[in-house]
Motif scaffolding. Structure first.
Motif, short mmCIF file in Angstrom:
data_model
loop_
_atom_site.label_atom_id
_atom_site.label_comp_id
_atom_site.label_asym_id
_atom_site.label_seq_id
_atom_site.Cartn_x
_atom_site.Cartn_y
_atom_site.Cartn_z
N VAL A 1 6.77 2.05 9.34
CA VAL A 1 5.67 1.84 10.29
C VAL A 1 4.37 1.69 9.52
O VAL A 1 4.27 2.08 8.35
CB VAL A 1 5.55 3.01 11.29
N GLY A 2 3.39 1.12 10.19
CA GLY A 2 2.08 0.95 9.59
C GLY A 2 1.15 0.30 10.57
O GLY A 2 1.55 -0.08 11.69
N ARG A 3 -0.08 0.16 10.19
CA ARG A 3 -1.02 -0.54 11.05
C ARG A 3 -0.53 -1.96 11.27
O ARG A 3 0.01 -2.59 10.35
CB ARG A 3 -2.42 -0.55 10.41
N ARG B 1 -3.54 1.92 3.86
CA ARG B 1 -3.22 1.88 2.43
C ARG B 1 -1.75 1.55 2.16
O ARG B 1 -1.33 1.53 1.01
CB ARG B 1 -3.59 3.22 1.80
N GLY B 2 -0.97 1.29 3.19
CA GLY B 2 0.42 0.91 3.00
C GLY B 2 1.26 1.24 4.21
O GLY B 2 0.75 1.57 5.29
N LEU C 1 2.71 -2.08 -0.21
CA LEU C 1 2.59 -0.75 -0.80
C LEU C 1 3.30 0.23 0.13
O LEU C 1 3.04 0.25 1.34
CB LEU C 1 1.12 -0.36 -0.97
N LEU C 2 4.20 1.04 -0.42
CA LEU C 2 5.04 1.92 0.38
C LEU C 2 4.65 3.37 0.12
O LEU C 2 4.79 3.87 -0.99
CB LEU C 2 6.52 1.67 0.05
N ILE C 3 4.16 4.03 1.14
CA ILE C 3 3.71 5.41 1.04
C ILE C 3 4.90 6.34 1.20
O ILE C 3 5.61 6.29 2.20
CB ILE C 3 2.65 5.70 2.12
N ASP C 4 5.12 7.20 0.22
CA ASP C 4 6.31 8.05 0.21
C ASP C 4 5.93 9.53 0.32
O ASP C 4 4.81 9.92 0.00
CB ASP C 4 7.10 7.84 -1.09
N VAL C 5 6.88 10.32 0.79
CA VAL C 5 6.72 11.76 0.86
C VAL C 5 7.89 12.37 0.10
O VAL C 5 9.05 12.08 0.40
CB VAL C 5 6.72 12.28 2.31
#
Length: 295
Positions: free
Chosen positions: A169-171, A234-235, A188-192
């Protein structure tokens, strides 16, 4: 060194020894690696012994460092048990429920719905606890736990709330740009990442999707930071039903086309063998099941 800074340095050393890396400890604490180094050097000066062997790459704890880290870990566990005992002694009132869940679950699923519970049960107080390791358990003093997995716990009565699903998901503008540029490999892939949880990350998701590229982007240790970074454009992040469903429903986030996956896990509510007998806890369980059914 003040008592506060000394305690902070002890906790830093314990984390470095537990994770096996100063860099991982820095990422977990959201500080720079030099800040970790300074804290441990101050601690070495205080105790008069070398706590990290810096002749190796990465640096490893010495025997003294391991001993001090183990003592710190045991001390923190004792403090946690004592707090649990005190909480139990002061929560015998049947109109008080103590609940454990992850920070993400509390922030994005529970708290927006909790006013509805209070409207139905104005005499009941719910004390929400997010455990330090972000892994809810039915420890002493905890009546109920909201937790993620496959429902195979044996420490109380467990009921499924809802199946968990995952989708990038993202904007909407960020998703649109990535689609035009060629797909997830261009985003850009935001990870946790967390050593205390067993969430699926981008690497596992891409592998399951047949993708071979390595994800590039920011990494956080909790979903609140990841959601904020995604809101900032940002991703893209991996959206879980329990965390990002509201943002998707109201259009704040868009879902990646065809990216939805059922990973065979769900969210459950578990009642402890003692706390679950309280009328207030039973009322909360029934309410949570109703909320999950209606969502």
């Amino acid at each position: 060194m003040t008592d506060r800074s000394f305690l902070h340095a002890l906790e830093t050393l314990e984390l470095v020894c537990r994770l096996g890396s100063m860099h991982q400890a820095a990422a977990r604490l959201n500080v720079s690696p030099p800040a970790i180094t300074r804290a441990i050097r101050l601690l070495e000066s205080e105790v008069g012994a070398t706590l990290m062997d810096r002749s190796t790459k990465p640096a490893r704890p010495t025997e003294a460092g391991e001993r001090l880290a183990r003592a710190t870990r045991n001390g923190l566990a004792l403090i946690e048990d004592t707090i649990a005992d005190i909480r139990t002694e002061n929560s015998s009132n049947d109109n008080h429920v103590t609940l454990a869940c992850t920070i993400g679950m509390a922030t994005y699923w529970l708290m927006p719905r909790l006013p509805n519970f209070y409207a139905r049960h104005p005499s009941i107080t719910v004390n929400v606890q997010a455990p330090p390791l972000d892994r809810p358990v039915l420890s002493r003093g905890i009546d109920i736990a909201l937790r993620y997995g496959r429902g195979d716990w044996q420490d109380g009565e467990t009921i499924k709330l809802f199946d968990e699903r995952i989708c990038p998901v993202g904007r909407p503008d960020v998703i649109g740009r990535a689609l035009k540029q060629g797909g997830l490999s261009q985003a850009l892939l935001i990870d946790v990442r967390s050593t205390s949880q067993h969430w699926l990350g981008w690497t596992e998701y891409l592998r399951a999707s047949g993708e071979t590229f390595r994800p590039q982007g920011e990494v956080f240790d909790n979903y609140i930071q990841a959601v904020q970074a995604t809101l900032d454009g940002r991703g893209l992040m991996l959206g879980w039903k329990s965390i990002t469903s509201e943002q998707v429903s109201d259009g704040t986030f868009g879902s990646w086309p065809g990216g939805d996956k059922d990973v065979g896990t769900a969210y459950f509510i578990s009642s402890s063998k003692t706390g679950g007998r309280k009328a207030a806890a039973q009322s909360f369980v029934k309410w949570a099941v109703d909320m999950a059914r209606d969502q």
